[in-house]
Structures are given as structure tokens and as C-alpha cells.
Scaffold this motif. Structure first.
Motif, PDB file in Angstrom:
ATOM      1  N   GLY A  51      41.510  38.951  44.023  1.00 56.27           N
ATOM      2  CA  GLY A  51      40.282  39.672  44.305  1.00 56.27           C
ATOM      3  C   GLY A  51      39.854  39.661  45.758  1.00 56.27           C
ATOM      4  O   GLY A  51      39.289  40.639  46.263  1.00 56.27           O
ATOM      5  N   SER A  52      40.139  38.576  46.468  1.00 56.12           N
ATOM      6  CA  SER A  52      39.733  38.459  47.866  1.00 56.12           C
ATOM      7  C   SER A  52      40.531  39.369  48.799  1.00 56.12           C
ATOM      8  O   SER A  52      40.178  39.522  49.982  1.00 56.12           O
ATOM      9  N   PHE A 176      46.921  36.190  55.617  1.00 50.94           N
ATOM     10  CA  PHE A 176      45.831  37.079  56.025  1.00 50.94           C
ATOM     11  C   PHE A 176      44.523  36.317  55.831  1.00 50.94           C
ATOM     12  O   PHE A 176      44.367  35.611  54.829  1.00 50.94           O
ATOM     13  N   GLY A 177      43.554  36.496  56.740  1.00 50.27           N
ATOM     14  CA  GLY A 177      42.240  35.900  56.528  1.00 50.27           C
ATOM     15  C   GLY A 177      41.859  34.876  57.587  1.00 50.27           C
ATOM     16  O   GLY A 177      42.463  34.807  58.660  1.00 50.27           O
ATOM     17  N   ASP A 178      40.868  34.093  57.268  1.00 48.46           N
ATOM     18  CA  ASP A 178      40.317  33.090  58.185  1.00 48.46           C
ATOM     19  C   ASP A 178      41.365  32.027  58.508  1.00 48.46           C
ATOM     20  O   ASP A 178      41.815  31.301  57.618  1.00 48.46           O
ATOM     21  N   PRO A 179      41.769  31.897  59.772  1.00 44.39           N
ATOM     22  CA  PRO A 179      42.778  30.896  60.141  1.00 44.39           C
ATOM     23  C   PRO A 179      42.360  29.466  59.800  1.00 44.39           C
ATOM     24  O   PRO A 179      43.208  28.587  59.648  1.00 44.39           O
ATOM     25  N   GLU A 180      41.049  29.251  59.683  1.00 43.77           N
ATOM     26  CA  GLU A 180      40.555  27.908  59.375  1.00 43.77           C
ATOM     27  C   GLU A 180      40.425  27.669  57.873  1.00 43.77           C
ATOM     28  O   GLU A 180      40.017  26.590  57.441  1.00 43.77           O
ATOM     29  N   GLY A 181      40.764  28.668  57.085  1.00 49.14           N
ATOM     30  CA  GLY A 181      40.653  28.541  55.640  1.00 49.14           C
ATOM     31  C   GLY A 181      41.514  27.406  55.103  1.00 49.14           C
ATOM     32  O   GLY A 181      42.682  27.259  55.476  1.00 49.14           O
ATOM     33  N   PHE A 206      56.173  30.009  57.782  1.00 48.59           N
ATOM     34  CA  PHE A 206      54.798  30.470  57.615  1.00 48.59           C
ATOM     35  C   PHE A 206      54.181  30.774  58.970  1.00 48.59           C
ATOM     36  O   PHE A 206      54.365  30.031  59.926  1.00 48.59           O
ATOM     37  N   PHE A 207      53.470  31.906  59.038  1.00 52.51           N
ATOM     38  CA  PHE A 207      52.632  32.149  60.192  1.00 52.51           C
ATOM     39  C   PHE A 207      51.379  32.883  59.740  1.00 52.51           C
ATOM     40  O   PHE A 207      51.367  33.554  58.709  1.00 52.51           O
ATOM     41  N   HIS A 208      50.324  32.717  60.522  1.00 51.62           N
ATOM     42  CA  HIS A 208      49.046  33.315  60.170  1.00 51.62           C
ATOM     43  C   HIS A 208      48.820  34.565  61.013  1.00 51.62           C
ATOM     44  O   HIS A 208      48.841  34.505  62.241  1.00 51.62           O
ATOM     45  N   ALA A 209      48.597  35.702  60.344  1.00 50.45           N
ATOM     46  CA  ALA A 209      48.428  36.980  61.043  1.00 50.45           C
ATOM     47  C   ALA A 209      46.985  37.229  61.462  1.00 50.45           C
ATOM     48  O   ALA A 209      46.701  38.242  62.095  1.00 50.45           O
ATOM     49  N   GLY A 210      46.068  36.321  61.095  1.00 50.31           N
ATOM     50  CA  GLY A 210      44.688  36.436  61.543  1.00 50.31           C
ATOM     51  C   GLY A 210      43.747  37.075  60.544  1.00 50.31           C
ATOM     52  O   GLY A 210      44.153  37.560  59.491  1.00 50.31           O
TER      53      GLY A 210
END
Length: 243
Positions: A51-52, A176-181, A206-210
Motif C-alpha cells: 500500500g505504501s 524507494f522511500g525515506d533513506p532513514e526508514g 542493495f542500494f537506496h534510490a532515495g
């Protein structure tokens, strides 16, 4: 085909999918920088429908990632086709993208699957493995696994990834989403599962796309996607997993 050339030529991309030419060129640059020009691999795309994720479908971010996957697949896969797995609580649906049928395709498919559920990685992992085995492929597989958080069942996800380590499949997780999540702590830990205690080779990155992945330049995305793939290829070949 000459060694070191792309699976699908620039001319064919220009003729069949002119909107992907820039992505195709960017992917080619990143592959050459990593010494992967001429490498063959089946490219899969796994998409989170929890859902998010709603806004990322609505604003075209997920569609853009799918187009980036096609740009990469045109270099790595002889037919340039990308099998897609949509998942939430379970596998919501599967489809294929190709150079002749990709515009608006992600939103169309997403809308047809209805309810958006929770996040369970393991069903999607199993769906990719089943498809790969059934395809009869001899080249390895490169899986772009997109998600915006941790799975509802962490033990199941961890177990599925470890069991898949003996297969010629590399899993590149993209956040995808908040890097601090806090959900991404699990993915970082998943990326560092010990070898050989838990898995025969390190089969994931793994990498974070922001928070706004569409703001990430195509060149940056492709560079990040290719960081660990060459290392895995070398280790998997040494272990007899990849021919």
C-alpha cells in the motif's frame, strides 16, 4: 555476434523504441565501465505493490524504473524482454515488457491487480526462480528487486535468498522511500549475510534510490545496479554456479 557487442543493436532500439535510446546509451556506458560489455544475462524486474507504494505508481516512478530495466536488458538479453513480477502479500501478477510494448504498461498492469497488500519478498523470489528454471536459460539472471521497506516475514525472505544462492541468479535490491526508514536496515543486513556460513556465494546487493527515485540520474542508477554484479559473476563462476 561480435564479442563485446550489445544483445540488441542501437539501430533496433531506434526503430522499435526511440523513447529508450537515451537509457540504452546510459546503460551501455555503465556496463563498459564495469567490464561487462558483451555479458549476457536475463533481466528480471520485481515490483513492490504494498500500500505504501501507491504514489510511486501514480507519479510514474515505477514506470520509469521499468523503462530503465528495458534499457539494460537490451544490452544483456538477446531478446530484450523483461519478465516482471508484482508482489505484495502474495504474487499479485506476472507479465513481460518488451521494446514494442512498454509505454504505460506498468500502470495498466498495476490497475488490473486490484488491492495492494503487505510486503512479502519470498513469494516474489520463488516466482522468479520458477520462471528462470522453466525458461531453460543458460545465461545467468540479473534481478532488479524494487521495494520500499522490509518484508512482513523476514525469516522467510532470508531463507529464500540463502536457498537461491546456489542458482545462477543475482538479486539487486533497490530501495524507494525515506533513506532513514528502519525497514531498510533489514535489506542492509540481508546484503551482508555471511558466506559460506549462510550461503555459498554473496548473491545480493542493495542500494537506496532515495525518496524521489526519478531524480536519480540514469547513469547513477545503472552504476549502482552494476556495483556487485561483476564480483558475483566471478565468485559464481569459481563455485561452478555460472558457466
Amino acid at each position: 555476434m561480435t564479442a563485446g557487442t550489445a544483445a540488441v543493436s542501437l539501430t533496433k532500439v531506434q526503430e522499435t523504441a526511440p523513447g529508450l535510446v537515451s537509457l540504452y546509451k546510459s546503460a551501455g556506458v555503465s556496463l563498459r565501465k564495469q567490464g561487462l560489455a558483451g555479458q549476457r544475462a536475463a533481466v528480471y524486474l520485481v515490483l513492490d505493490r504494498s500500500g505504501s507504494m501507491r504514489r510511486y505508481y501514480k507519479d510514474g516512478t515505477v514506470q520509469h524504473l521499468a523503462e530503465q530495466a528495458l534499457g539494460l536488458a537490451a544490452h544483456l538479453d538477446d531478446d530484450g524482454v523483461v519478465p516482471v513480477v508484482f508482489f505484495s502479500t502474495d504474487v499479485d501478477g506476472t507479465a513481460e515488457l518488451d521494446l514494442g510494448n512498454y509505454r504505460g504498461r506498468i500502470q495498466e498492469l498495476h490497475d488490473s491487480y486490484g488491492h495492494m497488500g503487505r510486503t512479502n519478498y519470498h513469494w516474489a523470489i520463488e516466482a522468479v526462480i520458477s520462471h528462470y528454471k522453466a525458461s531453460g536459460a543458460t545465461d545467468p539472471a540479473f534481478v532488479i528487486f524494487q521495494t520500499d521497506g522490509a518484508p512482513y516475514s523476514k525469516p522467510a525472505a532470508e531463507r529464500a535468498l540463502c536457498e537461491a544462492a546456489g542458482l545462477p541468479i543475482f538479486w539487486q535490491f533497490v530501495g524507494f522511500g525515506d533513506p532513514e526508514g528502519k525497514g531498510f536496515e533489514f535489506l542492509r543486513r540481508l546484503d551482508d549475510l555471511p558466506v559460506p556460513e549462510r550461503r555459498v556465494v554473496d548473491n545480493a546487493g542493495f542500494f537506496h534510490a532515495g525518496l524521489e527515485p526519478r531524480l536519480l540520474k540514469d547513469e547513477e542508477l545503472y552504476t549502482e545496479l552494476m556495483v556487485e554484479f561483476p564480483e558475483w559473476l566471478a565468485e559464481a563462476r569459481a563455485a561452478g554456479i555460472v558457466r
